[in-house]
Design a protein around this motif. Structure first.
Motif, PDB file in Angstrom:
ATOM      1  N   LEU A  53     -14.963 -14.664 -19.181  1.00 58.96           N
ATOM      2  CA  LEU A  53     -15.186 -15.688 -18.343  1.00 58.96           C
ATOM      3  C   LEU A  53     -13.613 -16.037 -17.775  1.00 58.96           C
ATOM      4  O   LEU A  53     -12.904 -14.943 -17.798  1.00 58.96           O
ATOM      5  CB  LEU A  53     -14.012 -16.448 -19.413  1.00 58.96           C
ATOM      6  N   CYS A  54     -13.250 -15.456 -16.256  1.00 60.44           N
ATOM      7  CA  CYS A  54     -12.675 -16.244 -15.325  1.00 60.44           C
ATOM      8  C   CYS A  54     -12.022 -16.917 -15.494  1.00 60.44           C
ATOM      9  O   CYS A  54     -12.278 -18.507 -15.527  1.00 60.44           O
ATOM     10  CB  CYS A  54     -13.195 -16.081 -13.656  1.00 60.44           C
ATOM     11  N   VAL A  55     -10.114 -16.794 -15.186  1.00 56.08           N
ATOM     12  CA  VAL A  55      -9.557 -17.847 -16.336  1.00 56.08           C
ATOM     13  C   VAL A  55      -8.895 -19.138 -14.648  1.00 56.08           C
ATOM     14  O   VAL A  55      -8.305 -19.631 -14.425  1.00 56.08           O
ATOM     15  CB  VAL A  55      -8.152 -16.794 -16.303  1.00 56.08           C
ATOM     16  N   ALA A  56      -9.809 -18.797 -13.323  1.00 61.92           N
ATOM     17  CA  ALA A  56      -9.505 -19.139 -12.251  1.00 61.92           C
ATOM     18  C   ALA A  56     -10.371 -20.128 -12.477  1.00 61.92           C
ATOM     19  O   ALA A  56     -10.227 -21.500 -11.613  1.00 61.92           O
ATOM     20  CB  ALA A  56      -9.428 -18.877 -10.806  1.00 61.92           C
ATOM     21  N   ASN A  57     -11.767 -20.476 -12.633  1.00 65.34           N
ATOM     22  CA  ASN A  57     -12.379 -21.231 -13.564  1.00 65.34           C
ATOM     23  C   ASN A  57     -12.159 -22.524 -14.218  1.00 65.34           C
ATOM     24  O   ASN A  57     -11.939 -22.256 -14.785  1.00 65.34           O
ATOM     25  CB  ASN A  57     -14.185 -20.410 -13.838  1.00 65.34           C
TER      26      ASN A  57
ATOM     27  N   LEU B  29     -10.844  -7.004  -9.515  1.00 64.87           N
ATOM     28  CA  LEU B  29     -10.364  -7.935  -8.786  1.00 64.87           C
ATOM     29  C   LEU B  29     -12.043  -9.168  -9.204  1.00 64.87           C
ATOM     30  O   LEU B  29     -13.699  -8.951  -9.425  1.00 64.87           O
ATOM     31  CB  LEU B  29     -10.444  -8.402  -7.664  1.00 64.87           C
ATOM     32  N   CYS B  30     -11.706  -9.968  -9.746  1.00 67.27           N
ATOM     33  CA  CYS B  30     -12.637 -11.106  -9.716  1.00 67.27           C
ATOM     34  C   CYS B  30     -12.816 -11.752  -8.141  1.00 67.27           C
ATOM     35  O   CYS B  30     -12.286 -11.870  -7.640  1.00 67.27           O
ATOM     36  CB  CYS B  30     -12.078 -12.263 -10.595  1.00 67.27           C
ATOM     37  N   PHE B  31     -14.220 -11.820  -7.896  1.00 67.58           N
ATOM     38  CA  PHE B  31     -14.691 -13.111  -6.527  1.00 67.58           C
ATOM     39  C   PHE B  31     -15.357 -14.164  -6.496  1.00 67.58           C
ATOM     40  O   PHE B  31     -16.055 -14.556  -5.750  1.00 67.58           O
ATOM     41  CB  PHE B  31     -14.758 -11.730  -5.529  1.00 67.58           C
ATOM     42  N   CYS B  32     -15.308 -14.552  -8.329  1.00 62.62           N
ATOM     43  CA  CYS B  32     -15.874 -16.119  -7.853  1.00 62.62           C
ATOM     44  C   CYS B  32     -15.333 -17.041  -6.831  1.00 62.62           C
ATOM     45  O   CYS B  32     -14.153 -17.020  -6.469  1.00 62.62           O
ATOM     46  CB  CYS B  32     -15.536 -16.092  -9.349  1.00 62.62           C
ATOM     47  N   GLU B  33     -16.249 -18.107  -6.653  1.00 60.01           N
ATOM     48  CA  GLU B  33     -15.595 -19.214  -6.143  1.00 60.01           C
ATOM     49  C   GLU B  33     -14.741 -19.436  -5.772  1.00 60.01           C
ATOM     50  O   GLU B  33     -13.661 -19.832  -5.316  1.00 60.01           O
ATOM     51  CB  GLU B  33     -16.965 -20.212  -6.670  1.00 60.01           C
ATOM     52  N   TYR B  34     -14.134 -20.099  -7.044  1.00 56.81           N
ATOM     53  CA  TYR B  34     -12.801 -20.456  -7.788  1.00 56.81           C
ATOM     54  C   TYR B  34     -11.561 -19.213  -7.211  1.00 56.81           C
ATOM     55  O   TYR B  34     -10.377 -19.429  -7.294  1.00 56.81           O
ATOM     56  CB  TYR B  34     -12.897 -20.452  -9.150  1.00 56.81           C
ATOM     57  N   CYS B  35     -11.809 -17.884  -7.585  1.00 56.89           N
ATOM     58  CA  CYS B  35     -10.672 -17.238  -7.066  1.00 56.89           C
ATOM     59  C   CYS B  35     -10.965 -17.057  -5.932  1.00 56.89           C
ATOM     60  O   CYS B  35      -9.517 -16.823  -5.156  1.00 56.89           O
ATOM     61  CB  CYS B  35     -11.228 -15.552  -8.095  1.00 56.89           C
ATOM     62  N   GLN B  36     -11.993 -17.278  -4.581  1.00 57.21           N
ATOM     63  CA  GLN B  36     -12.416 -16.898  -3.426  1.00 57.21           C
ATOM     64  C   GLN B  36     -11.165 -17.625  -2.921  1.00 57.21           C
ATOM     65  O   GLN B  36     -10.730 -18.180  -1.946  1.00 57.21           O
ATOM     66  CB  GLN B  36     -13.690 -16.962  -3.001  1.00 57.21           C
TER      67      GLN B  36
HETATM   68 ZN   LIG Z   1     -12.644 -15.503 -10.519  1.00 54.65          ZN
END
Ligand SMILES: [Zn+2]
Length: 400
Positions: free
Chosen positions: A143-147, A203-210
């Motif tokens: 899971l992404c911690v930025a989400n 590296l994560c490039f989900c919308e939140y990380c972006q």
């Molecule tokens: Zn992310």
């Protein structure tokens, strides 16, 4: 404030609740205490696994859940997240966890909730809250911690555990970014990447990380297309036309140095703030806080600002590798001390299964004690044999 000597265990077993229930709570605790152990790191939220349980009377090869809770959650706490907590199928009723905690307390044992947060195949696959790599591929284990849904879920989970159960402390695991490839299932991978390339791939490039990186001034579209092109070109040269890892690191710095630094800075704030917030929830209700790998991991990968968090941990586990030399152990202890407050207790996380004999196991524990580490965590109760338990029992004078 609590009295450290009163609250912190001297030696603990990492345990799965099903192993305790399957054996019978009373007998399991008696066997654990018979090893000289005074604490439990009890899994309450746990990741995927397949387990061979040589002493378990009810199951031998156990295919566990893909990421689940080992208690019945207080669902009202999860109202701010779209992520529905999943309860493991072995949880038979509302007393599943409290029965163990009550018996442990009656027997004078200390208990810590071992909470795995973002390493969760069940959730990452189903709720679209997983990390997304630079090519746009969703990760099915992390899971992404930025989400924002993940952040709310983690916060609810911490509250659920620390407010509703009588644990003495909390052991925090995977409340950060995880490395590339961690959690691949039956991987079919014919390429090997040096550290610096793995960093880019992780590296994560989900919308939140972006969004977080954009706020740091990163031109995310340009950064992503540059990375994609560079990684494709690197792969075209694998395995025998690539430069040395050192040269690769220099090249990456030359091409992406500034954008990469800004991207990492955004991740650092994202991950560190989530960890801080959850630790403070545990602290507010008087729980001590333990953690594992963060002091041994690359902070660029985890996103955890080690200097900022150094005061936050009461207990930190350093992992003892197979056949360690005194130099290796000393280096690990020194590195941990460099990254921690003097008040943090260092525990050695020891897997008896990595040792071929009682002698080599015992010698390693003596080395650790000789270098000032005399608190231990053993990994883990259900997967070990009777001989392993004997080995532990025979060394318990080192910490008692
Ligand atoms: Zn992310």
């Amino acid at each position: 404030m609590y009295d450290k000597e009163d609250m912190l265990p001297k030696a603990t077993f990492f345990v799965y609740p099903w192993d305790i229930h399957d054996e019978g709570i009373g007998l399991a605790l008696k066997n654990i205490q018979g090893c000289g152990i005074d604490g439990l790191e009890l899994a309450v939220s746990y990741h995927i696994g397949t387990y061979v349980l040589p002493r378990n009377p009810k199951r031998f090869a156990y295919s566990g859940n893909h990421g689940a809770l080992y208690f019945q959650p207080d669902r009202a706490l999860y109202s701010k997240t779209s992520i529905e907590p999943v309860v493991a199928d072995v949880v038979e009723g509302p007393d599943y966890l409290t029965q163990i905690l009550g018996a442990a307390r009656e027997n004078g044992m200390k208990t810590t909730a071992w909470v795995v947060y973002c390493y969760n195949h069940q959730l990452a696959r189903n709720v679209k809250a997983g990390k997304v790599n630079v090519f746009g591929d969703p990760d099915h284990g992390q899971l992404c911690v930025a989400n924002t849904d993940v952040r709310e879920y983690c916060t609810a989970l911490t509250k659920d555990v620390v407010d509703n159960y009588s644990f003495d402390g909390i052991f925090v695991e995977s409340l950060d970014y995880m490395p590339f490839g961690y959690g691949f299932l039956n991987p079919k991978v014919a390429v090997r990447f040096p550290t610096e390339v793995s960093l880019l791939l992780g590296l994560c490039f989900c919308e939140y990380c972006q969004q977080a990186a954009s706020r740091q001034g990163v031109d995310v579209d340009r950064f992503m297309s540059g990375l994609q092109e560079w990684i494709r070109e690197y792969c075209r040269k694998l395995p025998d036309m690539i430069p040395s890892p050192e040269m690769v690191a220099v090249q990456i710095q030359e091409v992406f140095g500034e954008e990469l630094a800004a991207y990492l800075k955004a991740r650092r704030e994202t991950a560190t703030s989530l960890l801080e917030n959850n630790i403070s929830l545990a602290r507010q209700v008087g729980k001590h806080v333990a953690i594992g790998g963060i002091v041994e991991s690359d902070p660029r990968v985890t996103g955890i600002d080690v200097q900022r968090t150094r005061q936050l941990f009461d207990r930190v586990f350093i992992t003892v590798p197979q056949d360690p030399t005194r130099e290796i152990l000393r280096a690990k202890i020194e590195k941990a001390k460099d990254n921690l407050a003097p008040s943090t207790e260092i525990y050695a996380l020891v897997s008896p299964s990595l040792f071929d004999s009682e002698q080599s196991f015992g010698e390693t524990l003596y080395l650790l004690k000789g270098d000032g580490v005399d608190r231990f965590g053993f990994y883990n109760y259900g997967i070990l044999t009777e001989r392993h338990l004997h080995w532990i029992a025979n060394t318990c004078h080192l910490w008692r």
